[in-house]
Scaffold this motif. Structure first.
Motif, PDB file in Angstrom:
ATOM      1  N   LEU A 167       0.834  -1.204   0.000  1.00  0.00           N
ATOM      2  CA  LEU A 167       0.000   0.000   0.000  1.00  0.00           C
ATOM      3  C   LEU A 167       0.869   1.255   0.000  1.00  0.00           C
ATOM      4  O   LEU A 167       0.635   2.193  -0.771  1.00  0.00           O
ATOM      5  CB  LEU A 167      -0.926  -0.007   1.218  1.00  0.00           C
ATOM      6  N   SER A 168       1.894   1.262   0.837  1.00  0.00           N
ATOM      7  CA  SER A 168       2.802   2.406   0.912  1.00  0.00           C
ATOM      8  C   SER A 168       3.538   2.609  -0.408  1.00  0.00           C
ATOM      9  O   SER A 168       3.698   3.746  -0.885  1.00  0.00           O
ATOM     10  CB  SER A 168       3.812   2.188   2.043  1.00  0.00           C
ATOM     11  N   PHE A 169       3.960   1.524  -1.010  1.00  0.00           N
ATOM     12  CA  PHE A 169       4.697   1.574  -2.283  1.00  0.00           C
ATOM     13  C   PHE A 169       3.839   2.192  -3.385  1.00  0.00           C
ATOM     14  O   PHE A 169       4.287   3.057  -4.142  1.00  0.00           O
ATOM     15  CB  PHE A 169       5.136   0.158  -2.669  1.00  0.00           C
ATOM     16  N   ILE A 170       2.571   1.750  -3.468  1.00  0.00           N
ATOM     17  CA  ILE A 170       1.686   2.267  -4.523  1.00  0.00           C
ATOM     18  C   ILE A 170       1.321   3.724  -4.258  1.00  0.00           C
ATOM     19  O   ILE A 170       1.244   4.538  -5.194  1.00  0.00           O
ATOM     20  CB  ILE A 170       0.416   1.401  -4.636  1.00  0.00           C
ATOM     21  N   GLU A 171       1.093   4.088  -2.982  1.00  0.00           N
ATOM     22  CA  GLU A 171       0.738   5.473  -2.656  1.00  0.00           C
ATOM     23  C   GLU A 171       1.894   6.428  -2.945  1.00  0.00           C
ATOM     24  O   GLU A 171       1.663   7.578  -3.325  1.00  0.00           O
ATOM     25  CB  GLU A 171       0.295   5.573  -1.200  1.00  0.00           C
ATOM     26  N   HIS A 174       1.387   6.689  -6.848  1.00  0.00           N
ATOM     27  CA  HIS A 174       0.130   7.179  -7.416  1.00  0.00           C
ATOM     28  C   HIS A 174      -0.683   8.071  -6.475  1.00  0.00           C
ATOM     29  O   HIS A 174      -1.784   8.492  -6.830  1.00  0.00           O
ATOM     30  CB  HIS A 174      -0.747   5.994  -7.837  1.00  0.00           C
ATOM     31  N   GLY A 175      -0.164   8.360  -5.286  1.00  0.00           N
ATOM     32  CA  GLY A 175      -0.884   9.216  -4.350  1.00  0.00           C
ATOM     33  C   GLY A 175      -1.828   8.413  -3.456  1.00  0.00           C
ATOM     34  O   GLY A 175      -1.920   7.190  -3.546  1.00  0.00           O
ATOM     35  N   LYS A 176      -2.542   9.127  -2.579  1.00  0.00           N
ATOM     36  CA  LYS A 176      -3.444   8.485  -1.627  1.00  0.00           C
ATOM     37  C   LYS A 176      -4.564   7.725  -2.334  1.00  0.00           C
ATOM     38  O   LYS A 176      -5.116   8.183  -3.331  1.00  0.00           O
ATOM     39  CB  LYS A 176      -4.063   9.533  -0.694  1.00  0.00           C
ATOM     40  N   ALA A 177      -4.889   6.591  -1.778  1.00  0.00           N
ATOM     41  CA  ALA A 177      -5.934   5.754  -2.373  1.00  0.00           C
ATOM     42  C   ALA A 177      -7.320   6.228  -1.973  1.00  0.00           C
ATOM     43  O   ALA A 177      -7.508   6.867  -0.941  1.00  0.00           O
ATOM     44  CB  ALA A 177      -5.739   4.305  -1.919  1.00  0.00           C
ATOM     45  N   TYR A 191      -8.752  -0.505  -1.475  1.00  0.00           N
ATOM     46  CA  TYR A 191      -8.006   0.725  -1.761  1.00  0.00           C
ATOM     47  C   TYR A 191      -7.828   0.785  -3.273  1.00  0.00           C
ATOM     48  O   TYR A 191      -7.338  -0.174  -3.870  1.00  0.00           O
ATOM     49  CB  TYR A 191      -6.637   0.683  -1.091  1.00  0.00           C
ATOM     50  N   PHE A 192      -8.238   1.900  -3.894  1.00  0.00           N
ATOM     51  CA  PHE A 192      -8.097   1.923  -5.348  1.00  0.00           C
ATOM     52  C   PHE A 192      -7.701   3.296  -5.880  1.00  0.00           C
ATOM     53  O   PHE A 192      -7.887   4.335  -5.234  1.00  0.00           O
ATOM     54  CB  PHE A 192      -9.352   1.388  -6.038  1.00  0.00           C
ATOM     55  N   ALA A 201      -6.498  -1.602  -7.926  1.00  0.00           N
ATOM     56  CA  ALA A 201      -7.092  -1.755  -6.596  1.00  0.00           C
ATOM     57  C   ALA A 201      -6.394  -2.882  -5.841  1.00  0.00           C
ATOM     58  O   ALA A 201      -5.913  -3.847  -6.438  1.00  0.00           O
ATOM     59  CB  ALA A 201      -8.581  -2.040  -6.702  1.00  0.00           C
ATOM     60  N   ILE A 202      -6.350  -2.746  -4.514  1.00  0.00           N
ATOM     61  CA  ILE A 202      -5.832  -3.814  -3.668  1.00  0.00           C
ATOM     62  C   ILE A 202      -6.736  -3.963  -2.447  1.00  0.00           C
ATOM     63  O   ILE A 202      -7.414  -3.018  -2.034  1.00  0.00           O
ATOM     64  CB  ILE A 202      -4.373  -3.567  -3.202  1.00  0.00           C
ATOM     65  N   SER A 203      -6.745  -5.158  -1.895  1.00  0.00           N
ATOM     66  CA  SER A 203      -7.534  -5.413  -0.699  1.00  0.00           C
ATOM     67  C   SER A 203      -6.870  -6.534   0.085  1.00  0.00           C
ATOM     68  O   SER A 203      -6.145  -7.356  -0.482  1.00  0.00           O
ATOM     69  CB  SER A 203      -8.961  -5.813  -1.080  1.00  0.00           C
TER      70      SER A 203
END
Length: 269
Positions: A167-171, A174-177, A191-192, A201-203
């Motif tokens: 989650l941290s890596f993607i944010e 690409h910014g906050k989900a 989170y998408f 998206a991830i969950s």
């Protein structure tokens, strides 16, 4: 100068081709740099061919046994070959229909896509990756024209750290989900990110393994030990949707297996 341009073109085309022609069981799929011009059928073709060879060999072995047209040596050789071939991911191909519960027992007159679902996988598999997280199960949907429509991938981890890291890596990239909470045999969060050409998206969800059959065999020279211990996991699912189909009815028909965690992701409620 012309030669330089030609070399650049060939190099670029080669990179694109490699990304689009990744094959399950041969290459690890880079989900972070996933190309939407992806050949879904080619990705699974190798494993489907393995399964077909296995089934052919199995049928041949059974036929020889029934007709007694064999020697013990021949049967042993066939069994050995069968064991070698029994190393593939079982791929189930389903047609998705635009219907309340989709699949082929409802509304067969309105098909909207073809889904490649995995019926077998191992926790030790590493079929694809996003950042430092690997995924042991990858399923995809394509249109009847061959366009990539969507992908869902599964990772099983012992704790929540791997998901938090993803989650941290993607944010960071690409910014906050956008976050939504749902309930399916217990609450979970999705989170998408709505990106330029695709939705990502991830969950994650706790799995106590109560409904999972666990049977591991430890074989030694003088003993066979059966291990039925079930170890709970945190299951992370990653979802990619081609924006071309974002407003299509395709999302509402993701309602089986790992797909169902994302079937309401764009609900305005």
């Amino acid at each position: 100068m012309k030669n330089l341009i030609l070399l650049i073109f060939i190099f670029t085309f080669s990179l694109q081709s490699c990304g689009q022609n990744t094959e399950l069981g041969k290459d690890k799929l880079n989900l972070e740099k996933f190309n939407l011009n992806f050949n879904v059928a080619k990705f699974y073709a190798n494993e489907i061919e393995k399964e077909q060879k296995y089934e052919e060999q199995k049928d041949l072995t059974i036929e020889k046994i029934r007709e007694k047209k064999h020697t013990e040596k021949e049967i042993k050789k066939l069994d050995e070959k069968l064991s070698e071939l029994n190393n593939f991911k079982w791929i189930k191909i389903d047609t998705i229909y635009n219907a309340p519960y989709n699949y082929d027992y409802y509304n067969r007159e309105n098909p909207i896509g073809i889904q490649y679902n995995m019926g077998s996988w191992k926790n030790s598999d590493n079929l694809g990756y996003y950042g430092k997280m690997h995924f042991e199960k990858i399923e995809m949907t394509k249109s009847f024209e061959g366009d990539f429509m969507a992908l869902v991938a599964l990772n099983e981890s012992k704790g929540t750290n791997d998901f938090k890291q993803l989650l941290s890596f993607i944010e960071q990239k690409h910014g906050k989900a956008i976050v939504k909470e749902y309930d399916f045999f217990g609450s979970y969060f999705v989170y998408f990110w709505e990106l330029k050409d695709h939705l990502l998206a991830i969950s994650s969800k706790y799995d106590n393994k109560k409904n999972t059959l666990k049977l591991d065999l430890e074989v030694s020279e003088n003993n066979i030990k059966v291990d039925t211990t079930k170890h709970p996991t945190i299951n992370t699912t990653l979802f990619i949707l081609n924006n071309k189909y974002k407003n299509d009815s395709i999302l509402r028909n993701f309602n089986l297996g790992d797909w169902l965690f994302f079937n309401k992701i764009l609900d305005k409620k």
